[in-house]
Design an enzyme around this catalytic site. Structure first.
Site, PDB file in Angstrom:
ATOM      1  N   CYS A  13       0.905  -1.203  -0.056  1.00 46.64           N
ATOM      2  CA  CYS A  13       0.078  -0.034   0.127  1.00 46.64           C
ATOM      3  C   CYS A  13       0.707   1.213   0.209  1.00 46.64           C
ATOM      4  O   CYS A  13       0.588   2.149  -0.757  1.00 46.64           O
ATOM      5  CB  CYS A  13      -0.947  -0.081   1.064  1.00 46.64           C
ATOM      6  SG  CYS A  13      -0.220   0.143   2.882  1.00 46.64           S
ATOM      7  N   HIS A  23      -5.971   1.695  -4.107  1.00 50.85           N
ATOM      8  CA  HIS A  23      -4.874   0.883  -3.134  1.00 50.85           C
ATOM      9  C   HIS A  23      -4.055  -0.529  -3.716  1.00 50.85           C
ATOM     10  O   HIS A  23      -4.778  -1.247  -4.667  1.00 50.85           O
ATOM     11  CB  HIS A  23      -5.401   0.607  -1.803  1.00 50.85           C
ATOM     12  CG  HIS A  23      -6.471  -0.133  -1.698  1.00 50.85           C
ATOM     13  ND1 HIS A  23      -6.468  -0.977  -0.632  1.00 50.85           N
ATOM     14  CD2 HIS A  23      -7.459  -0.804  -2.425  1.00 50.85           C
ATOM     15  CE1 HIS A  23      -7.508  -1.905  -0.903  1.00 50.85           C
ATOM     16  NE2 HIS A  23      -8.195  -1.555  -1.820  1.00 50.85           N
ATOM     17  N   HIS A  28      -2.721   1.081   6.910  1.00 52.10           N
ATOM     18  CA  HIS A  28      -2.974   0.850   5.593  1.00 52.10           C
ATOM     19  C   HIS A  28      -3.398   2.248   4.937  1.00 52.10           C
ATOM     20  O   HIS A  28      -3.864   3.098   5.657  1.00 52.10           O
ATOM     21  CB  HIS A  28      -4.334   0.204   5.543  1.00 52.10           C
ATOM     22  CG  HIS A  28      -4.522  -0.463   3.938  1.00 52.10           C
ATOM     23  ND1 HIS A  28      -3.480  -1.187   3.056  1.00 52.10           N
ATOM     24  CD2 HIS A  28      -5.511   0.058   2.839  1.00 52.10           C
ATOM     25  CE1 HIS A  28      -4.030  -1.094   1.848  1.00 52.10           C
ATOM     26  NE2 HIS A  28      -5.371  -0.645   1.786  1.00 52.10           N
TER      27      HIS A  28
END
Length: 170
Positions: free
Chosen positions: A78, A140, A128
């Site tokens: 990510c 993402h 994240h």
């Protein structure tokens, strides 16, 4: 051999699409679609660097997730996708999601714009990061076995875990 030809064809399609997108953003006509598309991001910024971050991330759709990955050739995690997309626009972003959160300018939800970063709590800690595309959608690199893709912020899984919003545009 066939695999190499497909990769070349895919690269050409992506390059052609990005060129079309860039040329299409020159128009003064407003974008009226309610669904996200690569072209709908044209109206979101007055700064070409902001648009380049979004365009770069969109061009990475389908690339594999790879823990520690920071490039199209090896795949992305990510924070690697966020860093790569920003670096292509000449904007330095730290490597990890926690460092990206620490150094980003904090933004309130009401100020959220395409190209801002959404940080999520996974396993009770912010770990994240995604790039907001607009219209409730973000891009993402999800997790092992996944590929770079878009998701809707309104999905309960994501909405319930939203921790913060930040930006590297001042």
């Amino acid at each position: 051999m066939l695999h190499a030809a497909i990769n070349r064809t895919t690269r050409l399609l992506v390059i052609t699409g990005l060129l079309s997108l860039l040329l299409g953003c020159v128009t003064t006509q407003p974008v009226t679609t309610t669904e996200h598309s690569a072209a709908s991001a044209c109206h979101t910024s007055d700064n070409p660097k902001r648009q380049l971050v979004i365009d770069t991330a969109i061009a990475m759709i389908g690339k594999p997730y790879r823990y520690g990955g920071t490039s199209p050739g090896q795949g992305f995690d990510c924070s690697g996708l966020v860093r790569f997309s920003h670096n292509q626009a000449g904007i330095h972003v730290p490597r990890t999601a926690s460092q990206q959160l620490k150094h980003a300018r904090r933004i309130r939800y009401e100020q959220l714009e395409p190209r801002d970063l959404l940080f999520f709590r996974i396993d009770e800690k912010p770990s994240h990061v995604t790039i907001y595309l607009g219209e409730g959608e973000f891009i993402h690199a999800p997790s092992s076995g996944g590929r770079v893709r878009t998701e809707q912020l309104a999905q309960p899984y994501w909405n319930d875990r939203l921790y913060g919003i930040g930006s590297y545009f001042y």
